[in-house]
Design a protein around this motif. Structure first.
Motif, short mmCIF file in Angstrom:
data_model
loop_
_atom_site.label_atom_id
_atom_site.label_comp_id
_atom_site.label_asym_id
_atom_site.label_seq_id
_atom_site.Cartn_x
_atom_site.Cartn_y
_atom_site.Cartn_z
N SER A 180 0.85 -1.19 0.00
CA SER A 180 0.00 0.00 0.00
C SER A 180 0.88 1.24 0.00
O SER A 180 0.53 2.27 -0.57
CB SER A 180 -0.91 0.00 1.22
OG SER A 180 -0.14 -0.11 2.41
N GLU A 190 0.76 5.78 -1.30
CA GLU A 190 -0.56 5.19 -1.48
C GLU A 190 -1.22 5.63 -2.78
O GLU A 190 -1.91 4.83 -3.43
CB GLU A 190 -1.46 5.53 -0.28
CG GLU A 190 -1.02 4.82 0.99
CD GLU A 190 -2.04 4.93 2.10
OE1 GLU A 190 -3.04 5.66 1.93
OE2 GLU A 190 -1.86 4.26 3.13
N ASN A 225 -6.34 -1.81 17.42
CA ASN A 225 -5.55 -1.25 16.30
C ASN A 225 -5.24 -2.34 15.27
O ASN A 225 -4.14 -2.42 14.73
CB ASN A 225 -4.25 -0.63 16.82
CG ASN A 225 -3.44 -1.60 17.67
OD1 ASN A 225 -3.89 -2.70 17.96
ND2 ASN A 225 -2.25 -1.19 18.10
N TYR A 228 -3.59 -3.02 9.94
CA TYR A 228 -2.96 -1.71 9.74
C TYR A 228 -2.87 -1.26 8.27
O TYR A 228 -2.47 -0.13 8.02
CB TYR A 228 -1.58 -1.65 10.39
CG TYR A 228 -0.80 -2.95 10.46
CD1 TYR A 228 -0.04 -3.40 9.39
CD2 TYR A 228 -0.84 -3.71 11.62
CE1 TYR A 228 0.67 -4.58 9.48
CE2 TYR A 228 -0.12 -4.89 11.72
CZ TYR A 228 0.64 -5.32 10.64
OH TYR A 228 1.34 -6.49 10.73
N GLU A 230 -5.73 -1.57 6.42
CA GLU A 230 -7.16 -1.67 6.11
C GLU A 230 -7.68 -0.46 5.33
O GLU A 230 -8.46 -0.61 4.38
CB GLU A 230 -7.95 -1.81 7.41
CG GLU A 230 -9.45 -1.87 7.23
CD GLU A 230 -10.18 -1.96 8.57
OE1 GLU A 230 -11.30 -2.49 8.57
OE2 GLU A 230 -9.64 -1.52 9.59
N GLU A 231 -7.27 0.72 5.71
CA GLU A 231 -7.83 1.92 5.06
C GLU A 231 -7.54 1.92 3.56
O GLU A 231 -8.43 2.19 2.74
CB GLU A 231 -7.26 3.18 5.72
CG GLU A 231 -7.88 4.46 5.20
CD GLU A 231 -7.37 5.70 5.93
OE1 GLU A 231 -7.55 6.81 5.38
OE2 GLU A 231 -6.80 5.57 7.03
N PHE A 232 -6.30 1.59 3.20
CA PHE A 232 -5.95 1.53 1.79
C PHE A 232 -6.74 0.43 1.10
O PHE A 232 -7.25 0.61 -0.02
CB PHE A 232 -4.45 1.29 1.61
CG PHE A 232 -4.03 1.16 0.17
CD1 PHE A 232 -3.67 2.29 -0.56
CD2 PHE A 232 -4.00 -0.08 -0.46
CE1 PHE A 232 -3.28 2.17 -1.89
CE2 PHE A 232 -3.63 -0.20 -1.79
CZ PHE A 232 -3.27 0.93 -2.50
N LEU A 234 -9.64 -0.85 1.80
CA LEU A 234 -11.04 -0.46 1.60
C LEU A 234 -11.17 0.52 0.43
O LEU A 234 -12.10 0.42 -0.37
CB LEU A 234 -11.60 0.15 2.88
CG LEU A 234 -11.87 -0.83 4.02
CD1 LEU A 234 -12.22 -0.08 5.31
CD2 LEU A 234 -12.99 -1.80 3.65
N THR A 235 -10.25 1.45 0.33
CA THR A 235 -10.27 2.40 -0.79
C THR A 235 -10.12 1.66 -2.10
O THR A 235 -10.85 1.94 -3.08
CB THR A 235 -9.15 3.43 -0.64
OG1 THR A 235 -9.32 4.16 0.57
CG2 THR A 235 -9.14 4.41 -1.81
#
Length: 257
Positions: A180, A190, A225, A228, A230-232, A234-235
């Motif tokens: 990522s 990213e 937490n 780590y 995950e945000e990328f 999901l995008t």
């Protein structure tokens, strides 16, 4: 997800222990296995203990492995990778000095290893473009200035691999593991990783696995937490129609679900 077992000799032949490791996973009811780092090159000595699928003498023991896993009706994907590119006694050649003839040879190493993977009974192949190994460096602006010099996007090599393997095996599952972010100065970030993922997806990928440099993070706790990258992920999942696989810091079934 692929984990390097360090259970092979210098020529990439399996230690007997490897079969019990994979049988235990398959017996446990896992949905799919992605094998550990499997080098496509005979003279890749990036680290010790690497399994290989770099010549035909290795096919039989990989077939033994897939037969064991398939006995439990579990699919298995082999992770095809390369740590370093060595040519004519030159170790770990810098990407910027590579000629296009070298790049063609590297592409063919992966394509030929995919041929052996099919003969060995694997259900798919993973192109390993993460964790600072060769393809990870090839798509990183910190290492690859050659692509910029020729006005090319750095993922062209991965796309060529995907297209050639897909042409040979229309139904083979082809996935890619990618950072990522490199989490380093001037490395892959990213935004660029997302662009590369979406471009490669257009050319025949069946799934993408999201990871990043610094794969082991300490102090991860369930419900606090986890995951780590995950945000990328999901995008990316919202931006493409193909499945996205997430590794890194999973601790609770609730969060995974």
């Amino acid at each position: 997800s692929a984990t390097w077992e360090a259970l092979a000799d210098d020529n990439g032949h399996f230690d007997e222990k490897i079969y019990s490791v994979y049988e235990e996973l398959a017996k446990g009811g896992i949905g799919c296995i992605i094998s550990g780092f499997t080098s496509v090159s005979d003279n890749d000595y990036y680290f010790g203990g690497m399994a290989r699928l770099s010549n035909d003498s290795l096919i039989a023991e990989h077939k033994r492995l897939t037969d064991i896993v398939h006995k439990y009706e579990v699919p298995i994907i082999v992770q095809l990778a390369m740590g370093e590119y060595n040519y004519e006694n030159e170790r770990n050649l810098d990407i910027d000095v590579l000629e296009f003839s070298d790049i063609s040879k590297i592409r063919d190493l992966f394509v030929n290893a995919a041929d052996r993977a099919v003969k060995a009974g694997y259900d798919g192949i993973q192109i390993h473009a993460a964790h600072g190994f060769f393809l990870s460096r090839f798509i990183s602006p910190a290492y690859n200035h050659m692509a910029q010099r020729y006005g090319m996007n750095p993922e062209f090599l991965i796309i060529e691999m995907i297209e050639e393997i897909r042409k040979n095996y229309p139904d083979l599952h082809i996935t890619m593991k990618i950072n990522s972010s490199d989490f380093s100065f001037s490395g892959l970030d990213e935004q660029e990783s997302l662009r590369i993922c979406l471009e490669c997806a257009k050319h025949g990928l069946d799934s993408i696995e999201v990871s990043g440099n610094g794969t082991s993070v300490s102090g991860i706790r369930a419900g606090v937490n986890e995951a780590y990258f995950e945000e990328f992920a999901l995008t990316l999942a919202e931006s493409t129609d193909i499945p996205v696989i997430l590794v890194g810091g999973h601790r609770s079934i609730a969060h995974m679900n």
